[in-house]
Write a protein that holds these residues in place. Sequence first.
Motif, PDB file in Angstrom:
ATOM      1  N   HIS A   1       0.845  -1.188   0.000  1.00 56.11           N
ATOM      2  CA  HIS A   1       0.000   0.000   0.000  1.00 56.11           C
ATOM      3  C   HIS A   1       0.882   1.241   0.000  1.00 56.11           C
ATOM      4  O   HIS A   1       2.040   1.194   0.395  1.00 56.11           O
ATOM      5  CB  HIS A   1      -0.918  -0.003   1.224  1.00 56.11           C
ATOM      6  CG  HIS A   1      -1.793  -1.216   1.322  1.00 56.11           C
ATOM      7  ND1 HIS A   1      -2.996  -1.311   0.680  1.00 56.11           N
ATOM      8  CD2 HIS A   1      -1.612  -2.388   1.977  1.00 56.11           C
ATOM      9  CE1 HIS A   1      -3.533  -2.503   0.944  1.00 56.11           C
ATOM     10  NE2 HIS A   1      -2.721  -3.169   1.725  1.00 56.11           N
TER      11      HIS A   1
ATOM     12  N   ASP B   1      -5.256   3.006  -2.891  1.00 55.79           N
ATOM     13  CA  ASP B   1      -4.908   1.932  -3.818  1.00 55.79           C
ATOM     14  C   ASP B   1      -5.531   2.249  -5.173  1.00 55.79           C
ATOM     15  O   ASP B   1      -4.971   1.949  -6.217  1.00 55.79           O
ATOM     16  CB  ASP B   1      -5.406   0.587  -3.295  1.00 55.79           C
ATOM     17  CG  ASP B   1      -4.640   0.137  -2.048  1.00 55.79           C
ATOM     18  OD1 ASP B   1      -3.500   0.596  -1.869  1.00 55.79           O
ATOM     19  OD2 ASP B   1      -5.183  -0.654  -1.269  1.00 55.79           O
TER      20      ASP B   1
ATOM     21  N   LYS C   1     -10.258   2.975  -2.472  1.00 52.80           N
ATOM     22  CA  LYS C   1      -9.846   1.936  -1.530  1.00 52.80           C
ATOM     23  C   LYS C   1      -8.609   2.422  -0.795  1.00 52.80           C
ATOM     24  O   LYS C   1      -7.615   2.801  -1.426  1.00 52.80           O
ATOM     25  CB  LYS C   1      -9.539   0.629  -2.256  1.00 52.80           C
ATOM     26  CG  LYS C   1      -9.102  -0.504  -1.320  1.00 52.80           C
ATOM     27  CD  LYS C   1      -8.725  -1.760  -2.105  1.00 52.80           C
ATOM     28  CE  LYS C   1      -8.238  -2.869  -1.176  1.00 52.80           C
ATOM     29  NZ  LYS C   1      -7.795  -4.082  -1.931  1.00 52.80           N
ATOM     30  N   TRP C   2      -8.687   2.402   0.524  1.00 56.43           N
ATOM     31  CA  TRP C   2      -7.582   2.849   1.368  1.00 56.43           C
ATOM     32  C   TRP C   2      -7.312   1.829   2.463  1.00 56.43           C
ATOM     33  O   TRP C   2      -8.239   1.290   3.067  1.00 56.43           O
ATOM     34  CB  TRP C   2      -7.905   4.190   2.044  1.00 56.43           C
ATOM     35  CG  TRP C   2      -7.991   5.338   1.121  1.00 56.43           C
ATOM     36  CD1 TRP C   2      -6.997   6.215   0.788  1.00 56.43           C
ATOM     37  CD2 TRP C   2      -9.165   5.774   0.406  1.00 56.43           C
ATOM     38  NE1 TRP C   2      -7.472   7.157  -0.096  1.00 56.43           N
ATOM     39  CE2 TRP C   2      -8.790   6.917  -0.350  1.00 56.43           C
ATOM     40  CE3 TRP C   2     -10.482   5.321   0.329  1.00 56.43           C
ATOM     41  CZ2 TRP C   2      -9.697   7.595  -1.159  1.00 56.43           C
ATOM     42  CZ3 TRP C   2     -11.379   5.981  -0.480  1.00 56.43           C
ATOM     43  CH2 TRP C   2     -10.981   7.112  -1.216  1.00 56.43           C
ATOM     44  N   TYR C   3      -6.047   1.586   2.708  1.00 56.16           N
ATOM     45  CA  TYR C   3      -5.620   0.725   3.807  1.00 56.16           C
ATOM     46  C   TYR C   3      -5.131   1.620   4.933  1.00 56.16           C
ATOM     47  O   TYR C   3      -4.193   2.405   4.741  1.00 56.16           O
ATOM     48  CB  TYR C   3      -4.500  -0.200   3.337  1.00 56.16           C
ATOM     49  CG  TYR C   3      -3.879  -1.047   4.420  1.00 56.16           C
ATOM     50  CD1 TYR C   3      -4.526  -2.182   4.897  1.00 56.16           C
ATOM     51  CD2 TYR C   3      -2.636  -0.718   4.961  1.00 56.16           C
ATOM     52  CE1 TYR C   3      -3.954  -2.963   5.887  1.00 56.16           C
ATOM     53  CE2 TYR C   3      -2.050  -1.501   5.947  1.00 56.16           C
ATOM     54  CZ  TYR C   3      -2.717  -2.622   6.404  1.00 56.16           C
ATOM     55  OH  TYR C   3      -2.145  -3.392   7.382  1.00 56.16           O
ATOM     56  N   SER C   4      -5.771   1.527   6.083  1.00 58.91           N
ATOM     57  CA  SER C   4      -5.379   2.342   7.237  1.00 58.91           C
ATOM     58  C   SER C   4      -4.198   1.685   7.928  1.00 58.91           C
ATOM     59  O   SER C   4      -4.340   0.660   8.599  1.00 58.91           O
ATOM     60  CB  SER C   4      -6.561   2.488   8.203  1.00 58.91           C
ATOM     61  OG  SER C   4      -6.163   3.178   9.373  1.00 58.91           O
TER      62      SER C   4
ATOM     63  N   THR D   1      -9.381  -1.758   5.958  1.00 63.12           N
ATOM     64  CA  THR D   1      -9.553  -1.213   4.610  1.00 63.12           C
ATOM     65  C   THR D   1     -10.867  -0.444   4.533  1.00 63.12           C
ATOM     66  O   THR D   1     -11.897  -0.893   5.047  1.00 63.12           O
ATOM     67  CB  THR D   1      -9.549  -2.337   3.564  1.00 63.12           C
ATOM     68  OG1 THR D   1      -8.274  -2.994   3.593  1.00 63.12           O
ATOM     69  CG2 THR D   1      -9.787  -1.791   2.159  1.00 63.12           C
TER      70      THR D   1
ATOM     71  N   TYR E   1     -13.508   2.175   1.945  1.00 66.05           N
ATOM     72  CA  TYR E   1     -13.892   2.502   0.577  1.00 66.05           C
ATOM     73  C   TYR E   1     -14.582   3.867   0.483  1.00 66.05           C
ATOM     74  O   TYR E   1     -14.835   4.342  -0.617  1.00 66.05           O
ATOM     75  CB  TYR E   1     -14.824   1.409   0.026  1.00 66.05           C
ATOM     76  CG  TYR E   1     -14.145   0.054  -0.041  1.00 66.05           C
ATOM     77  CD1 TYR E   1     -13.428  -0.330  -1.168  1.00 66.05           C
ATOM     78  CD2 TYR E   1     -14.191  -0.815   1.046  1.00 66.05           C
ATOM     79  CE1 TYR E   1     -12.783  -1.562  -1.222  1.00 66.05           C
ATOM     80  CE2 TYR E   1     -13.552  -2.047   1.005  1.00 66.05           C
ATOM     81  CZ  TYR E   1     -12.848  -2.414  -0.123  1.00 66.05           C
ATOM     82  OH  TYR E   1     -12.200  -3.625  -0.172  1.00 66.05           O
TER      83      TYR E   1
END
Length: 207
Positions: free
Chosen positions: A24, A81, A93-96, A102, A104
Amino acid sequence: MLKKASLSVFALLLSFTLFLPETHAAPPGTPSKSTAQTQLNALTVKTEGSMTGYSRDLFPHWISQGSGCDTRQVVLKRDADYYSGTCPVTSGKWYSYYDGVTFYDPSDLDIDHVVPLAEAWRSGASSWTTDKREDFANDLSGPQLIAVSASTNRSKGDQDPSTWQPPRAGAACGYSKWWISTKYKWGLSLQSSEKTALQSMLNSCSY
């Protein structure tokens, strides 16, 4: 025989690739472990200053970055992402990194100041000009800003690593590097308990 061996090697590489952890986006300027250690050793250790006179308004943030985007939107796009919409970003889409969750919907995310504005104030920014505090609050060139879950950002508040660390164990290394790098870049001091916590976190890094 050679062909069969080559196919076996290919199959092994493919299986290994399939089980690699998903990668990521991360803030720019993350130092190596050795560089972060040098920076940590160079930081001034002193008692924190008071909060007298502090206001978030003294750190103008989420300023315009051109093309209709402010700093928050730029970080959302950088750390995604993938994303939809320009400014504002409407989905993606994001990964914390802090908690490994994750998301959205960008409304579920905060843009965290790795070194909080109030912490910066106590560590030397109280003597800065407003222009310099604005530059600090919107620093896109280093690892000071990252998109994370709103819940972790708000649980952190203005705490330093001696009292708050990311809940995901694997986040300790990156977080310590970003904190150290930011304080070093901006000439901010740290207190003794903070340095001890950072050293422990940095020790968890493999490189």
